[in-house]
Design a protein around this motif. Structure first.
Motif, mmCIF file in Angstrom:
data_model
loop_
_atom_site.group_PDB
_atom_site.id
_atom_site.type_symbol
_atom_site.label_atom_id
_atom_site.label_comp_id
_atom_site.label_asym_id
_atom_site.label_seq_id
_atom_site.Cartn_x
_atom_site.Cartn_y
_atom_site.Cartn_z
ATOM 1 N N ILE A 97 0.844 -1.204 0.000
ATOM 2 C CA ILE A 97 0.000 0.000 0.000
ATOM 3 C C ILE A 97 0.879 1.254 0.000
ATOM 4 O O ILE A 97 0.665 2.191 -0.766
ATOM 5 C CB ILE A 97 -0.950 -0.004 1.222
ATOM 6 N N LYS A 98 1.897 1.244 0.857
ATOM 7 C CA LYS A 98 2.781 2.427 0.954
ATOM 8 C C LYS A 98 3.489 2.689 -0.373
ATOM 9 O O LYS A 98 3.517 3.820 -0.852
ATOM 10 C CB LYS A 98 3.839 2.200 2.049
ATOM 11 N N GLU A 99 4.065 1.638 -0.934
ATOM 12 C CA GLU A 99 4.795 1.788 -2.205
ATOM 13 C C GLU A 99 3.880 2.362 -3.286
ATOM 14 O O GLU A 99 4.266 3.235 -4.046
ATOM 15 C CB GLU A 99 5.337 0.423 -2.672
ATOM 16 N N HIS A 100 2.659 1.836 -3.316
ATOM 17 C CA HIS A 100 1.710 2.272 -4.342
ATOM 18 C C HIS A 100 1.346 3.746 -4.141
ATOM 19 O O HIS A 100 1.327 4.527 -5.090
ATOM 20 C CB HIS A 100 0.460 1.398 -4.282
ATOM 21 N N ALA A 101 1.087 4.139 -2.890
ATOM 22 C CA ALA A 101 0.656 5.507 -2.603
ATOM 23 C C ALA A 101 1.771 6.513 -2.875
ATOM 24 O O ALA A 101 1.521 7.627 -3.343
ATOM 25 C CB ALA A 101 0.195 5.611 -1.156
ATOM 26 N N VAL A 107 -0.901 12.302 -2.893
ATOM 27 C CA VAL A 107 -1.578 11.521 -1.847
ATOM 28 C C VAL A 107 -1.165 12.083 -0.487
ATOM 29 O O VAL A 107 0.024 12.269 -0.225
ATOM 30 C CB VAL A 107 -1.183 10.027 -1.947
ATOM 31 N N PRO A 108 -2.152 12.381 0.394
ATOM 32 C CA PRO A 108 -1.788 12.942 1.700
ATOM 33 C C PRO A 108 -0.885 11.982 2.479
ATOM 34 O O PRO A 108 -1.088 10.767 2.434
ATOM 35 C CB PRO A 108 -3.134 13.124 2.409
ATOM 36 N N TYR A 109 0.078 12.535 3.175
ATOM 37 C CA TYR A 109 1.078 11.729 3.873
ATOM 38 C C TYR A 109 0.441 10.721 4.822
ATOM 39 O O TYR A 109 0.866 9.573 4.910
ATOM 40 C CB TYR A 109 2.041 12.643 4.640
ATOM 41 N N SER A 110 -0.618 11.154 5.536
ATOM 42 C CA SER A 110 -1.196 10.264 6.554
ATOM 43 C C SER A 110 -1.723 8.972 5.942
ATOM 44 O O SER A 110 -1.816 7.949 6.619
ATOM 45 C CB SER A 110 -2.300 10.971 7.340
ATOM 46 N N PHE A 111 -2.057 8.985 4.644
ATOM 47 C CA PHE A 111 -2.572 7.767 3.993
ATOM 48 C C PHE A 111 -1.580 6.617 4.128
ATOM 49 O O PHE A 111 -1.969 5.483 4.333
ATOM 50 C CB PHE A 111 -2.867 8.039 2.513
#
Ligand code: ZN
Ligand code: ZN
Length: 327
Positions: A97-101, A107-111
């Protein structure tokens, strides 16, 4: 039903990495005892009230963190025939998820901050798998047209072929999701799974994850399975009809004979992120890591990047102007 560690009394969960039961407390592998209970309203481990819906078959106690599987929702009419165990563990799902975002700078950092991504939860989605013995009888006439020039004349040759096909197709486990909660389009996008990894169901695979029973009977979903089978049959037939300039179908008849259904559970990681009053639902295929979902974007970040870009442009313009002055 909970799985307790024989070594330390902690909770044993199914580890996708180890493909075995694992104690997160002492690290023991495959050393569990089953503790059963008919009680569905309070936690077997700590007695705290459990929050469950009419469909919940497995969930986590929010008080003590232990994973419970409800016997009556994995037995009798609700006994799954098959399960596709998670292949991707929580840490890996978070990483995906992190890599994709991070690929999208708006994309907001908190995501993808640890605190939020850690809320990702693994869930077994109920599916019906349909088997069909299919026969596709197809007749058409096909034209092959060839033109060429010789001297100052153009020639056209038209050949007409009679196309006759009779194809037997064996559909083995066509999946249709049987959950109200999961949107059909999301689950269709989540495919393909490698169904060769399906194995006989055992409750221990659910320890560490959420689960639901099917919300629809196989009859209620059969139309969707037939549509899928028809689509695949058309594709298989079309793949054999190559090399013609045009085809005129004269008759076709697809006969789908149901030959069995299997109630199966498939693994999905689910991440819900709330932003600007909207819930963004994000999913990772628990076997392949394929991602489905919409990323939130921040208006403020877009504005910031715009201003930075304007600023850089102004500085560059100014420097260029200075340079021209000097020259
Ligand atoms: Zn232990
Ligand atoms: Zn508890």
């Amino acid at each position: 039903m909970i799985f307790k560690c024989n070594n330390c009394g902690g909770i044993m969960v199914y580890s996708p990495e180890k493909e075995a039961m694992y104690c997160e407390h002492c690290g023991s592998v495959d050393s569990q005892s089953v503790v059963t209970s008919e009680n569905m309203t309070s936690c077997v481990n700590c007695g705290a009230p459990m929050e469950i819906t009419d469909y919940t078959s497995a969930t986590k106690c929010h008080h003590c963190g232990c994973y419970t599987i409800f016997e009556e929702r994995v037995s009798g009419q609700y006994t799954p025939h098959l399960v596709l165990p998670f292949k991707i563990g929580k840490e890996k799902a978070k990483e995906i998820i992190k890599e994709h975002a991070k690929k999208n700078i708006f994309v907001p950092y908190s995501f993808y901050s640890d605190a939020y991504v850690d809320t990702v939860s693994g869930m077994y989605v109920p599916f019906w798998m349909y088997d069909y013995d299919a026969n596709y009888d197809y007749h058409a006439s096909g034209k092959k047209i060839r033109t060429w020039v010789s001297g100052n004349k153009e020639y056209t040759e038209t050949k007409i072929y009679s196309i006759d096909r009779n194809m037997d197709i064996d559909f083995d486990k066509l999946p249709v999701d049987a959950s109200i909660k999961m949107k059909d389009d999301v689950m269709d996008l989540m495919e393909p799974y490698d169904y060769s990894a399906l194995t006989t169901f055992a409750p221990l695979y659910m320890s560490g994850f959420d689960g639901e029973v099917y919300n629809f009977t196989p009859d209620q979903l059969e139309l969707r399975a037939r549509e899928k089978a028809t689509r695949y049959s058309e594709k298989l037939m079309n793949d054999t009809l190559v090399g013609y300039t045009s085809i005129n179908t004269t008759s076709k008849n697809l006969n789908l004979q149901p030959s069995g259904t299997n109630y199966s559970l498939l693994p999905v990681w689910q991440y819900n992120y709330s932003y600007n009053g909207k819930i963004y639902e994000f999913y990772v295929n628990g076997q392949t890591g394929k991602i489905v979902g919409e990323l939130p974007t921040s208006g403020k970040l877009k504005l910031l990047y715009f201003l930075v870009a304007c600023g850089l442009f102004s500085v560059a313009s100014y420097l260029l102007w200075m340079l021209l002055e000097v020259l």
